[in-house]
Design a protein around this motif. Structure first.
Motif, PDB file in Angstrom:
ATOM      1  N   UNK A   1      -2.262  -2.568 -10.010  1.00 16.91           N
ATOM      2  CA  UNK A   1      -1.398  -3.590 -10.608  1.00 16.91           C
ATOM      3  C   UNK A   1      -1.240  -4.711  -9.487  1.00 16.91           C
ATOM      4  N   UNK A   2      -2.608  -5.062  -8.941  1.00 21.30           N
ATOM      5  CA  UNK A   2      -2.244  -5.851  -7.686  1.00 21.30           C
ATOM      6  C   UNK A   2      -1.746  -7.232  -7.976  1.00 21.30           C
ATOM      7  N   UNK A   3      -2.452  -7.743  -9.098  1.00 25.59           N
ATOM      8  CA  UNK A   3      -1.983  -9.240  -9.401  1.00 25.59           C
ATOM      9  C   UNK A   3      -0.344  -9.305  -9.874  1.00 25.59           C
ATOM     10  N   UNK A   4       0.087  -8.047 -10.352  1.00 29.28           N
ATOM     11  CA  UNK A   4       1.582  -7.868 -10.503  1.00 29.28           C
ATOM     12  C   UNK A   4       2.237  -8.017  -9.521  1.00 29.28           C
ATOM     13  N   UNK A   5       1.778  -7.196  -8.456  1.00 29.49           N
ATOM     14  CA  UNK A   5       2.367  -7.005  -7.070  1.00 29.49           C
ATOM     15  C   UNK A   5       2.290  -8.385  -6.213  1.00 29.49           C
ATOM     16  N   UNK A   6       1.437  -8.921  -6.212  1.00 31.87           N
ATOM     17  CA  UNK A   6       1.366 -10.304  -5.632  1.00 31.87           C
ATOM     18  C   UNK A   6       2.296 -11.249  -6.246  1.00 31.87           C
ATOM     19  N   UNK A   7       2.501 -11.282  -7.588  1.00 30.15           N
ATOM     20  CA  UNK A   7       3.516 -11.924  -8.147  1.00 30.15           C
ATOM     21  C   UNK A   7       4.885 -11.671  -7.659  1.00 30.15           C
ATOM     22  N   UNK A   8       5.198 -10.446  -7.493  1.00 33.15           N
ATOM     23  CA  UNK A   8       6.608  -9.833  -7.209  1.00 33.15           C
ATOM     24  C   UNK A   8       6.788 -10.257  -5.517  1.00 33.15           C
ATOM     25  N   UNK A   9       5.583 -10.165  -4.789  1.00 33.64           N
ATOM     26  CA  UNK A   9       5.735 -10.329  -3.369  1.00 33.64           C
ATOM     27  C   UNK A   9       6.232 -11.956  -3.122  1.00 33.64           C
ATOM     28  N   UNK A  10       5.503 -12.741  -3.845  1.00 37.58           N
ATOM     29  CA  UNK A  10       5.954 -14.343  -3.986  1.00 37.58           C
ATOM     30  C   UNK A  10       4.919 -15.292  -3.439  1.00 37.58           C
ATOM     31  N   UNK A  11       5.541 -16.252  -2.852  1.00 37.57           N
ATOM     32  CA  UNK A  11       4.466 -17.492  -2.658  1.00 37.57           C
ATOM     33  C   UNK A  11       3.338 -17.244  -1.359  1.00 37.57           C
ATOM     34  N   UNK A  12       2.327 -17.583  -1.426  1.00 39.68           N
ATOM     35  CA  UNK A  12       1.362 -17.612  -0.351  1.00 39.68           C
ATOM     36  C   UNK A  12       0.591 -16.362   0.007  1.00 39.68           C
ATOM     37  N   UNK A  13       0.925 -14.988  -0.881  1.00 42.29           N
ATOM     38  CA  UNK A  13       0.282 -14.041  -0.379  1.00 42.29           C
ATOM     39  C   UNK A  13      -1.005 -13.807  -0.979  1.00 42.29           C
ATOM     40  N   UNK A  14      -1.808 -13.221  -0.082  1.00 44.35           N
ATOM     41  CA  UNK A  14      -3.169 -13.056  -0.263  1.00 44.35           C
ATOM     42  C   UNK A  14      -3.560 -11.286   0.214  1.00 44.35           C
ATOM     43  N   UNK A  15      -4.240 -10.572  -0.629  1.00 45.64           N
ATOM     44  CA  UNK A  15      -4.651  -9.235  -0.261  1.00 45.64           C
ATOM     45  C   UNK A  15      -5.753  -9.069   0.713  1.00 45.64           C
ATOM     46  N   UNK A  16      -5.673  -8.314   1.690  1.00 41.69           N
ATOM     47  CA  UNK A  16      -6.622  -8.207   2.586  1.00 41.69           C
ATOM     48  C   UNK A  16      -7.229  -6.723   2.613  1.00 41.69           C
ATOM     49  N   UNK A  17      -6.488  -5.751   2.582  1.00 38.53           N
ATOM     50  CA  UNK A  17      -6.939  -4.345   2.819  1.00 38.53           C
ATOM     51  C   UNK A  17      -5.898  -3.373   2.599  1.00 38.53           C
ATOM     52  N   UNK A  18      -6.263  -2.248   2.173  1.00 33.56           N
ATOM     53  CA  UNK A  18      -5.480  -0.974   1.893  1.00 33.56           C
ATOM     54  C   UNK A  18      -6.103   0.109   3.087  1.00 33.56           C
ATOM     55  N   UNK A  19      -5.074   1.014   3.503  1.00 33.68           N
ATOM     56  CA  UNK A  19      -5.328   2.184   4.391  1.00 33.68           C
ATOM     57  C   UNK A  19      -6.159   1.412   5.592  1.00 33.68           C
ATOM     58  N   UNK A  20      -5.712   0.394   6.236  1.00 31.81           N
ATOM     59  CA  UNK A  20      -6.418  -0.463   7.108  1.00 31.81           C
ATOM     60  C   UNK A  20      -6.256   0.575   8.355  1.00 31.81           C
ATOM     61  N   UNK A  21      -7.359   0.765   9.092  1.00 33.25           N
ATOM     62  CA  UNK A  21      -7.528   1.665  10.109  1.00 33.25           C
ATOM     63  C   UNK A  21      -7.724   0.972  11.196  1.00 33.25           C
ATOM     64  N   UNK A  22      -7.110   1.650  12.518  1.00 33.44           N
ATOM     65  CA  UNK A  22      -7.206   1.340  13.956  1.00 33.44           C
ATOM     66  C   UNK A  22      -7.060   2.348  14.754  1.00 33.44           C
ATOM     67  N   UNK A  23      -7.749   2.159  15.815  1.00 30.71           N
ATOM     68  CA  UNK A  23      -7.676   3.334  16.749  1.00 30.71           C
ATOM     69  C   UNK A  23      -7.123   3.064  18.239  1.00 30.71           C
ATOM     70  N   UNK A  24      -6.282   4.098  18.477  1.00 27.62           N
ATOM     71  CA  UNK A  24      -5.539   3.652  19.965  1.00 27.62           C
ATOM     72  C   UNK A  24      -5.607   5.170  20.682  1.00 27.62           C
ATOM     73  N   UNK A  25      -6.009   5.168  21.734  1.00 26.58           N
ATOM     74  CA  UNK A  25      -6.102   6.603  22.382  1.00 26.58           C
ATOM     75  C   UNK A  25      -7.009   7.922  21.590  1.00 26.58           C
TER      76      UNK A  25
END
Length: 360
Positions: A227-251
């Protein structure tokens, strides 16, 4: 000589004419709706001016004025003038008396004149169905806020109803000062700093999850993506979706951020971590690491610092205040899976007002 066969050029012509028709048809529908708004506001103006002109008129017509007026207008073939609609027109005018009259150069005895139509049109920018919904909002500040936001964000009637039902104005007000609440009513939601994006709480009733957290964080995340469209509406103005489970590695360790958004108005990344249980200081520390990573390795020099939001079912404000440094760009916000009741929001606003008074 025979006619040339009609090929793809003819198809393009048909499409062009069809598109033109649809565009102008939609424009005509908007024009009709605009005319209906202006007409109904002016109906209300005339009704109020007539009733207020003298006590004698009130004695003669009393409560029967609207009924008599409805019958007279209907006999002329005018549509939409039932007693109920005429009373709605009067309420519309009384609730939106925003048009400033130009001082008359004539004698003060001259009968009042209705506002200029162009001035009226410039200040009544929504459709009639929107205004009917807005009339259900009794709080003047809240009604003004929803009117401004509906125009700025081009909300449809369904979106407007949902934002009112979810208490958007009240939820934004709970995370703002008294002066900022007044600004909300006048100019809508303005994103000038990271704290301006925070709501208290976030309402996620559209996910259709059970009220009690018997679901997993993974299920919550999947429901949001679905329900991403609904969630963006709830987040409010200016939000753009980029990623889910964004991975980064450290050590040589892998870390995963639940949801990553970008806010084009604040020009910054917003990372969101979902928590279905009690918020802990370890959760806050982990979010601090996520924010630091994005600030140091993802954002560019001309972008604003990353904002971190821990979206949790339950939180302890004292723990959050003790764990996070002052002026931190990390926020813990609760979510709920049902629309808040008016009484619930009223109690929270009263608590906020007491806090405002105590701070003065």
């Amino acid at each position: 000589m025979g006619l040339e066969p009609l090929g793809t050029d003819f198809s393009a012509l048909v499409q062009a004419l069809s598109a033109t028709h649809q565009q102008l048809q939609a424009q005509a529908a908007r024009s009709v709706d605009t005319a209906l708004v202006l007409r109904n506001w002016l109906f209300g103006w005339h009704l109020v001016e007539f009733e207020n002109a003298s006590a004698r008129r009130q004695e003669v017509y009393g409560k029967n004025l609207v009924d008599k007026l409805s019958a007279a207008l209907s006999s002329q073939g005018i549509k939409g003038v039932s007693p109920t609609n005429l009373r709605l027109c009067r309420s519309f005018y009384e609730s939106f008396q925003k048009i400033q009259q130009t001082p008359s150069v004539e004698s003060s005895a001259t009968a009042p004149q209705p506002p200029d139509l162009n001035a009226l049109k410039a200040q009544l920018g929504l459709g009639w169905s929107h205004y009917v919904v807005l009339l259900s909002v009794s709080n003047v500040q809240a009604r003004s806020f929803y009117e401004v936001e509906a125009q700025q964000a081009s909300w449809g009637v369904r979106e407007l109803k949902r934002q009112i039902a979810s208490g958007l104005f009240e939820r934004l007000a709970l995370s703002r000062s008294k002066n900022e609440v007044m600004a909300l009513a006048q100019v809508g939601q303005v994103l000038a700093k990271p704290a301006d994006v925070i709501k208290n709480p976030y309402v996620l009733e559209f996910l259709d999850l059970p009220e009690h957290p018997t679901y997993s964080e993974h299920q919550l995340e999947l429901a949001i993506i679905d329900k991403l469209e609904h969630f963006l509406l709830e987040l409010g103005k200016g939000f753009l979706f980029e990623a889910r489970q964004k991975r980064f590695t450290f050590d040589d360790n892998h870390f995963y951020v639940d949801l990553v958004f970008y806010n084009r108005l604040l020009r910054c990344y917003v990372v969101i971590d979902l928590k279905i249980g009690q918020l802990t200081h370890q959760d806050l520390g982990q979010m601090q690491m996520y924010v630091n990573y994005f600030d140091r390795h993802v954002k560019t020099a001309d972008e604003a610092p990353t904002v971190g939001i821990l979206l949790c079912y339950d939180k302890n404000d004292a723990l959050v205040e003790l764990t996070l440094p002052q002026n931190s760009n990390i926020y813990a916000a609760q979510y709920q899976l049902y629309l808040p009741s008016k009484e619930e929001l009223r109690q929270k606003i009263q608590e906020a007002e007491k806090a405002w008074e105590a701070a003065q």
